[in-house]
Every structure is written in structure tokens, then in C-alpha cells.
Scaffold this active site. Structure first.
Site, PDB file in Angstrom:
ATOM      1  N   ASP A 355       0.835  -1.196   0.000  1.00 27.53           N
ATOM      2  CA  ASP A 355       0.000   0.000   0.000  1.00 27.53           C
ATOM      3  C   ASP A 355       0.874   1.252   0.000  1.00 27.53           C
ATOM      4  O   ASP A 355       1.858   1.332   0.749  1.00 27.53           O
ATOM      5  CB  ASP A 355      -0.900  -0.037   1.239  1.00 27.53           C
ATOM      6  CG  ASP A 355      -1.845   1.138   1.309  1.00 27.53           C
ATOM      7  OD1 ASP A 355      -2.698   1.264   0.413  1.00 27.53           O
ATOM      8  OD2 ASP A 355      -1.739   1.933   2.261  1.00 27.53           O
ATOM      9  N   GLU A 392       1.813  -0.397  -5.063  1.00 20.92           N
ATOM     10  CA  GLU A 392       0.921   0.710  -5.398  1.00 20.92           C
ATOM     11  C   GLU A 392       1.841   1.914  -5.535  1.00 20.92           C
ATOM     12  O   GLU A 392       2.267   2.501  -4.540  1.00 20.92           O
ATOM     13  CB  GLU A 392      -0.114   0.922  -4.300  1.00 20.92           C
ATOM     14  CG  GLU A 392      -1.119   2.009  -4.656  1.00 20.92           C
ATOM     15  CD  GLU A 392      -2.114   2.285  -3.538  1.00 20.92           C
ATOM     16  OE1 GLU A 392      -3.288   2.541  -3.834  1.00 20.92           O
ATOM     17  OE2 GLU A 392      -1.707   2.236  -2.354  1.00 20.92           O
TER      18      GLU A 392
END
Length: 702
Positions: A355, A392
Site C-alpha cells: 500500500d 501501489e
């Protein structure tokens, strides 16, 4: 005596080697190279680190109690460098919980927050107590404690699938939301066990990887609030409390001192059935927040080491949620590497999605590094050598690295440009044809040939944003129920409601929306690179226009499985498109050159061998050519897309000798896999806003 020798000694031999006694417990120096709490014959080894602490205490608690029944200061002989390690004998791991207290300098202006009165959670804890049942807060103000976990799980002879990256069809899901709805039909809703009950469904669908939204221990009741009578919590779980422990709220049964077995069973079962398990991990920030946040772990151990701090001791906030981990500090870097090794060995997970991964490439002051030590360490670590690493490739601080994320040919990326460009092209925006071709072909403008096969995770939707159903049902986000006056969530959705905002009883609008959803899946599954979509998109899952339901533990986020019946045609379409993708390797990546001599990729934009595109072009034809999986024949597949609101003719090149064209799929037809449009082997009508797939098959003998 070495650590391995100590582990093999019988209990009495351990006692004979005790060097001191503290509050009635015999102790000796512990296993310095084994982090956390480790059960050994006759006792437990406790190992913890701190650069700035001057002393450390081990606190033992009885289950559910908040005051320790024993406090054991680490003696000086149990310290080497900045590491304390102590073997404590006579402990039964089923009868106690533990935490630490550390003393040291207190100087907030320089980031030093040592407080010898605070209980600190072991960052290496394999199990966390304090909140074990989902959504239930203990009656008392319970601090986090840790439990010792005995690793006795039997992996048998299971072998990881090791699916080639470009062959992956990734199914992103939230463990609770996937089966919590009453319609899920499972015996253990909202749990790892409930997810395992849906294995036959996943196999029928055809996905070969599941990506689990955060499963590390988190506090779903962090920032709990009520808005218009609705309870709002931190449902998604992007607020890690402990990186080594699974979330106990996701287990169907209490696992005292066996925490993790249900998740391990899931990984083993899925791997045995050819499905890989990828974990969504959050190393960009922690649940301790900023200056106003809780104080339970890193803040009390080495606040100025673990977090990025401003010159006056405040927290940099590149994560958008309060603090930012100082990932490239050597100590933090080692912690993250050790953690991932733990999940790759103790849990056998097959990959990690990071993330806001751009934070992992920042220095202590927040500046981006050209060759971040952490990313390089993970790329070349031998334990992680066959584990998928997916970034990401952006963060909340404005750093956007899609196509430029430091990769060493090991890191893949969520291709945010694929999402944005294809969303716009498929709804009919102009000046995007050339870009759309690039995205479908593996984004050669972003990734060089040597990394293209394992670089791009293509997606049109994910947990963050509209579902596919909502993408074609709403022009605007509708996040009012989040309680922020609809100010949260992204505004640049590139969505289109097809003429009516939200639900519609207009048959024409609903038919168009259905076709656009099929178009999206057809293009996604015929694009080179790994393909990913969130759970429920295959049967019309809706979040009622909410594009940021991070706080919604209710029907907004839970999959309504009755929609599988309502939108069964969508499910069948996706299932068959996945099968089509798996049957044709040229759709997934470059193969051996075609015998017929055709190039790997060629354009047939309406006409055979027509590569012309300008700002008004909305019809493209991408033909992939190569060899079949068994290398016995040519594999030729044409993806034809008409994003225009008018029909167009699609012409094909003359088929090579021994082959003929077959119109395999056409979204304009009532049954897309039984096209009823006229096709003479050379051309056909490509309906308004439709997608078709044409495949070369062996021609019948004369």
C-alpha cells in the site's frame, strides 16, 4: 552455548544453565538472533531492540488482566548492543500474556518519547490480545498485550503454484465483506474459514490468485463514530497494530497460542487448488497516528527511528493518516525484511501488494531516493526470491511513480494509468486511441521489453473507488453516509451513468450499462500483463455510489450474493472470458514468433493492417500473434473495440494458410459467446459501444 544447542536441551538442562533469578523466575541470556517471544523447552526467550532506551522490563499478565503479576527487568548480561534477550524458565505459554516497558530520554522536540510507565506491544508479537472479537470493545480500557504462539502447523507436501506473473488473474477481496452478508450461504461468515467455503466458487470463476485486503492485526474500532445512527469504524484495516500477527477478528474459532492456523489452512488449501494468496501490506504508516494518536509500540521504543519526523519532532504525513514509517532507516528496513520473511516462511504466502509503496522509497526527510535500500533489499532477498512484489506506485504526498518505480526487474506495479486511460477510452472520450493500444499491449511506453512480462497489474476497478457496476451507474460519488459531507473520496472517477444517476428502470439504459461492463471485462482480460478485479464485479456488486467505503461495515461493503442470480449473465461472461484468456497465451504476453510471420502485435483499426489513429479515433483492432502453449500451431487473436456511439465495420486480414477466422465473442449480441451478427470470415459489424474477439482456428480440410 549456541541458540540451537539451547533449543535442544531438555527442560532441566535449561534450568541448570540459568544465570540469575528475577522475582522467582530463573533466567539466562536468551536467543539474541531470534526476535520476539519464542517457546523453548522449559521456558520462553524474549528478544527486543531499542537504540535509545536505557533499560527494559518484561511485564507478565494473566489473561484479560491489565496489571502485571510479574515484572522482570532485563539484567545487563541479557543485553548485547541495543538488543535485550532473556530466557525465562517455568512459564506456561497458555497462562500468560506479555508486554514491555522501556525507560530513556524524553525530549519531544527531538522525537524522544520514552516513558517507563507505558506498556509497549512487542512489534514481533505473533498474536495480539485486547480485542479478539470483531467490532466488540472490551469492557475495560484494555492495552495491547502479546501472546506466545507455538508453531506446530503441518504444511504436508504442499507446493506453491508459482504462477507466471502474466498468467495471473487476481481477485481482490476483503475477508469480512466477502462472506458477511446473510446471502453468502457460508457457515462461518466474515472469516478465513468462510472464505475457504467459497473455494468452489472461485475455482468455477477461474481466478488463480486472491489478494486479501489487510489481515495483519488492526483495530477496526479506531476512530469509531456514529453518524445519523449508523456506526462507522475502520472497516478496511489500513491501520496496522502489529505486523507479525494475523487479525484475530477474522478467525471462526478462538486460537489461543495457535493464532494463525486458520489463515495457514487457507493458504495451504488454496495453494493445493492452484490459487495463490497475496497479502495487501501497509508499511507506510502505523495505527499510532500523529501527536494526538495512541502510544503503544514504536513511539515508546524508538519514535525518532521508526517514524519520519520534522525538525521540531512532529510527524511527516506522506500517508495521509497521521504518520509515516521511516522505511529506509537500517533498523526499520531490517524489521520490514524480517517481517516479510516471516510471512513467506511461517504462512507460505505467495506475494505482497504494498500500500502506498512510494513511501518505501523516501529518505528520512521525505525525499525520493533513486535506489531505495529497502526496495533493493526486498528485490534481491533469497527468501523472497519467488514471491510476487507488487507496488501501489504512489502515495498521499504526491509522489506518483507508475512506470518509474525502482524495480530491479522484480517489482510489479498497480498500473494506475491503465485504469485511468482505459476508463476514459471505453466511455468514448477522444484523443485516447493510441494510449489505449499501448495499455492493452502491456504499456510499452512505461515498461521496457525486459520487464514488460512481469511489470503491469492491469485493473479498471479495485477496493479504492467505484465498483464496475457503479462506474456505469454514477457520474458523481455519493459518500454522504461516510459522514464527511461527501468531501472524502476521489472526484476524478472517469465514470458515466449512461443517462441516469443511480438505479434506473429504463431498459435501454440498463442494457447499455450491462454491455459496458462486459466491454470492460473483455478488454481487461485481453490485455497483456496480470489482470486484477475486486470481488463482486463479476456479478454486478454495487456500493450505491460510494467510492470510499473504508468505514462502512454494512450492506455498502458486504457482497450481496443474491446479485449473482440477478446478474448471472455477467458472471458467466467473466468466467468464459477468463477461460478464453487462459486458452490463448498471446493475450497474456509475447510468445514464440508465429510461423505465419506476422508481427507479435499489429493494428487493424476497422480495416486490415490499418494503424492510422487521430484524435477522433474510437475504433481500434489489436491483433496478437504468436504460438500456442504447446508450440504446435499459431495463436492469432484479434481484440476489436468500438467505443463510438455508432456502429462500424471491422475488416480482418486474410487468414494464413490452413486457418480461418472465427468470431468468438461479441458484446452486442444477446449471447456474446454465440454471436448472431453476419460474419463471412472477412468482416463483420461492430455494434455501437461494443467489443469483439476473433480467433484463428484450423480450417476444415477440403
Amino acid at each position: 552455548m549456541t541458540e540451537h544447542e539451547a533449543e535442544k536441551l531438555p527442560a532441566r538442562a535449561h534450568l541448570l544453565n540459568a544465570t540469575a533469578e528475577i522475582t522467582g523466575y530463573p533466567v539466562r541470556p536468551g536467543l539474541f538472533l531470534v526476535n520476539g517471544a519464542t517457546a523453548v523447552p522449559g521456558g520462553v526467550s524474549f528478544t527486543i531492540h531499542s537504540i535509545g532506551a536505557t533499560s527494559c522490563e518484561l511485564c507478565l499478565f494473566r489473561r484479560t488482566e491489565q496489571q502485571p503479576y510479574a515484572v522482570l527487568p532485563f539484567p545487563e548480561q541479557c543485553r548485547i548492543g541495543n538488543t535485550w534477550s532473556m530466557l525465562v524458565f517455568g512459564l506456561d505459554i497458555t497462562e500468560f500474556e506479555y508486554a514491555y516497558r522501556m525507560d530513556g530520554p524524553y525530549d519531544p522536540a527531538h522525537g524522544l518519547l520514552f516513558d517507563k510507565t507505558k506498556f509497549l506491544l512487542d512489534p514481533y508479537a505473533r498474536a495480539v490480545t485486547g480485542q479478539s472479537r470483531w467490532g466488540e470493545r472490551p469492557a475495560a480500557d484494555t492495552a495491547y498485550h502479546a501472546r506466545v504462539v507455538e508453531d506446530a502447523f503441518d504444511w504436508g507436501d504442499v507446493v506453491a503454484p508459482h504462477i507466471p506473473f502474466q498468467d495471473m488473474v487476481i481477485y481482490e477481496l476483503h475477508v469480512r465483506g466477502f462472506t458477511q452478508h446473510a446471502s453468502s450461504g457460508v457457515a462461518h461468515p466474515g472469516t478465513f474459514a468462510g472464505l475457504m467455503e467459497k473455494l468452489p466458487y472461485l475455482k468455477k470463476l477461474g481466478v488463480n490468485a486472491v489478494e486479501l485486503m489487510p489481515v495483519f492485526e488492526f483495530d477496526e474500532l479506531e476512530d469509531e463514530r456514529t453518524w445519523q445512527g449508523q456506526r462507522l469504524i475502520n472497516y478496511w484495516g489500513y491501520n496496522t497494530v502489529c505486523y507479525y500477527a494475523p487479525n484475530t477478528g477474522y478467525t471462526a474459532a478462538v486460537e489461543f497460542n495457535r493464532e494463525g492456523n486458520e489463515l495457514k489452512t487457507l493458504v495451504r488449501t488454496f495453494n493445493e487448488n492452484g490459487i495463490e494468496v497475496i497479502l495487501d501490506v501497509v508499511f507506510n504508516h502505523t495505527a499510532e497516528g500523529n501527536e494526538k494518536g495512541p502510544f503503544f509500540c514504536f513511539k515508546g521504543m524508538d519514535n525518532n527511528v521508526y517514524y519520519m519526523l520534522t525538525p521540531d519532532g512532529k510527524y511527516y504525513n506522506f500517508s495521509g493518516v497521521g504518520n509515516t514509517l521511516n522505511c529506509n532507516h537500517p533498523m526499520v528496513r531490517q524489521f520490514i525484511l524480517d517481517c516479510l520473511r516471516h510471512w513467506a516462511t511461517a504462512y507460505r504466502v505467495n506475494g505482497f501488494r504494498f500500500d502506498l509503496a512510494s513511501i518505501l522509497g523516501r529518505d528520512a526527510d521525505g525525499g525520493p531516493l533513486s535506489e531505495p535500500p529497502l526496495l533493493e533489499s526486498l528485490a534481491f532477498d533469497p527468501i523472497l526470491g519467488r514471491v510476487k512484489l507488487i507496488a501501489e506506485a504512489w502515495d498521499a504526498g504526491g509522489l506518483y511513480q507508475v512506470g518509474s518505480f525502482p524495480a530491479w526487474n522484480r517489482w510489479a506495479e498497480w498500473n494506475g494509468k491503465y485504469r485511468d486511460d482505459l476508463r476514459r477510452f471505453l466511455k468514448g472520450d477522444d484523443r485516447l486511441a493510441q494510449t489505449a493500444v499501448a495499455r492493452i499491449c502491456g504499456s510499452p511506453d512505461l515498461y521496457p521489453p525486459e520487464k514488460r512480462q512481469n511489470a503491469s497489474v492491469n485493473f479498471l476497478t479495485c477496493h479504492d473507488g467505484f465498483t464496475l457496476y457503479d462506474l456505469y451507474a454514477y457520474n458523481e460519488k455519493h459518500n454522504e453516509r461516510n459522514g464527511w459531507n461527501n468531501t472524502d473520496g476521489a472526484d476524478d472517477n472517469n465514470s458515466w451513468n449512461c443517462g441516469a444517476e443511480g438505479e434506473s428502470d429504463d431498459p435501454a439504459i440498463n442494457a447499455l450499462r450491462s454491455r459496458l461492463r462486459k466491454n470492460a471485462f473483455a478488454v481487461l482480460l485481453c490485455s497483456r500483463g496480470a489482470a486484477m478485479f475486486p470481488a463482486g464485479d463479476e456479478f454486478g456488486n454495487t456500493q450505491f455510489g460510494n467510492n470510499n467505503p473504508y468505514c462502512q461495515d454494512n450492506e455498502i461493503s458486504w457482497l450481496d450474493w443474491t446479485r449473482l442470480d440477478t446478474y448471472g449473465d455477467q458472471f458467466d461472461f467473466v468466467r468464459r472470458m477468463i477461460a478464453l484468456r487462459q486458452a490463448h497465451p498471446v493475450l497474456r504476453g509475447a510468445t514464440a514468433p508465429a510461423v505465419c510471420g506476422w508481427p507479435d502485435v499489429s493494428l487493424h483499426n476497422g480495416g486490415a493492417w490499418n494503424g492510422w489513429m487521430d484524435g477522433a479515433t474510437r475504433q481500434i483492432g489489436v491483433l496478437f500473434a504468436g504460438r500456442t502453449a504447446d508450440d504446435t500451431a499459431d495463436d492469432l487473436v484479434l481484440l476489436a473495440i468500438n467505443a463510438h456511439w455508432e456502429a462500424h465495420e471491422q475488416h480482418l486480414p486474410e487468414s494464413p494458410a490452413g486457418l480461418r477466422w472465427k468470431l468468438t465473442m461479441h458484446t452486442s449480441c444477446a449471447d456474446p459467446f454465440a454471436p448472431d451478427v453476419y460474419f463471412d470470415g472477412h468482416h463483420f459489424a461492430l455494434g455501437p459501444r461494443s467489443v469483439a474477439v476473433v480467433v484463428a482456428e484450423a480450417a476444415p480440410q477440403a
